[in-house]
Design a protein around this motif. Sequence first.
Motif, PDB file in Angstrom:
ATOM      1  N   LYS A   1       0.827  -1.206   0.000  1.00 13.20           N
ATOM      2  CA  LYS A   1       0.000   0.000   0.000  1.00 13.20           C
ATOM      3  C   LYS A   1       0.864   1.260   0.000  1.00 13.20           C
ATOM      4  O   LYS A   1       1.626   1.491   0.922  1.00 13.20           O
ATOM      5  CB  LYS A   1      -0.916   0.008   1.216  1.00 13.20           C
TER       6      LYS A   1
ATOM      7  N   ASP B   1       1.248   5.473   0.134  1.00 13.52           N
ATOM      8  CA  ASP B   1       0.611   6.501   0.957  1.00 13.52           C
ATOM      9  C   ASP B   1      -0.287   7.375   0.076  1.00 13.52           C
ATOM     10  O   ASP B   1       0.048   8.514  -0.236  1.00 13.52           O
ATOM     11  CB  ASP B   1       1.683   7.343   1.665  1.00 13.52           C
TER      12      ASP B   1
ATOM     13  N   ASP C   1      -0.620  -3.642   3.853  1.00  8.69           N
ATOM     14  CA  ASP C   1       0.026  -2.536   4.569  1.00  8.69           C
ATOM     15  C   ASP C   1       1.295  -3.019   5.276  1.00  8.69           C
ATOM     16  O   ASP C   1       1.644  -4.204   5.225  1.00  8.69           O
ATOM     17  CB  ASP C   1      -0.941  -1.828   5.525  1.00  8.69           C
ATOM     18  N   ASN C   2       1.988  -2.116   5.928  1.00 14.80           N
ATOM     19  CA  ASN C   2       3.260  -2.435   6.586  1.00 14.80           C
ATOM     20  C   ASN C   2       3.112  -3.418   7.739  1.00 14.80           C
ATOM     21  O   ASN C   2       4.097  -3.963   8.222  1.00 14.80           O
ATOM     22  CB  ASN C   2       3.931  -1.157   7.104  1.00 14.80           C
TER      23      ASN C   2
END
Length: 166
Positions: A123, A125, A152-153
């Motif tokens: 993802k 930003d 995501d992270n």
Amino acid sequence: MKQKMLYDNRYIEIRRKKGLIRINRLVNQNDNDYNKLYQIAEYFADKGSVVELAPKMSRSSNFEYESLYYDLIGTKYEGKCPDLKIDGLWYEHEGFVTDNPKRAFRNMLSHGLKQSNRIIMDKPDLTERHMKRCIQNRINNGEDIVEIWLRDNYGNITLLYKKTDG
């Protein structure tokens, strides 16, 4: 349809909650994206899917290619090597190393769509609204996009876009 031959039984199988992860023995577990791919496999297997991790086969023989990617033969993805198969459908994972999120998203779509019309990407930003607008613009320009997932992270995976019939 061509049948799998040589590598049929060359899998390590790992049961996960309701599903199963199958790792082809040719997968290099030291590849830099292996951990991300395994994390993706865990997510979908935990939801009840059967997930297969496929090896990178940049210079493989036709026999090896046909035995692993037999269901891509005769499609626009013939000769491509998507990263994983989830419930019988091929997916490509894309990550990025730039600090320009718009460029990252554009590049992940461009590179991923060469391998599959189903992409799981890291993802960037960006807002979902912006990403969905970019996807819709590509579809309006004739690109074949079926699913886009975001990772995501923290390893959370969410569906960003799914083509609906109608």
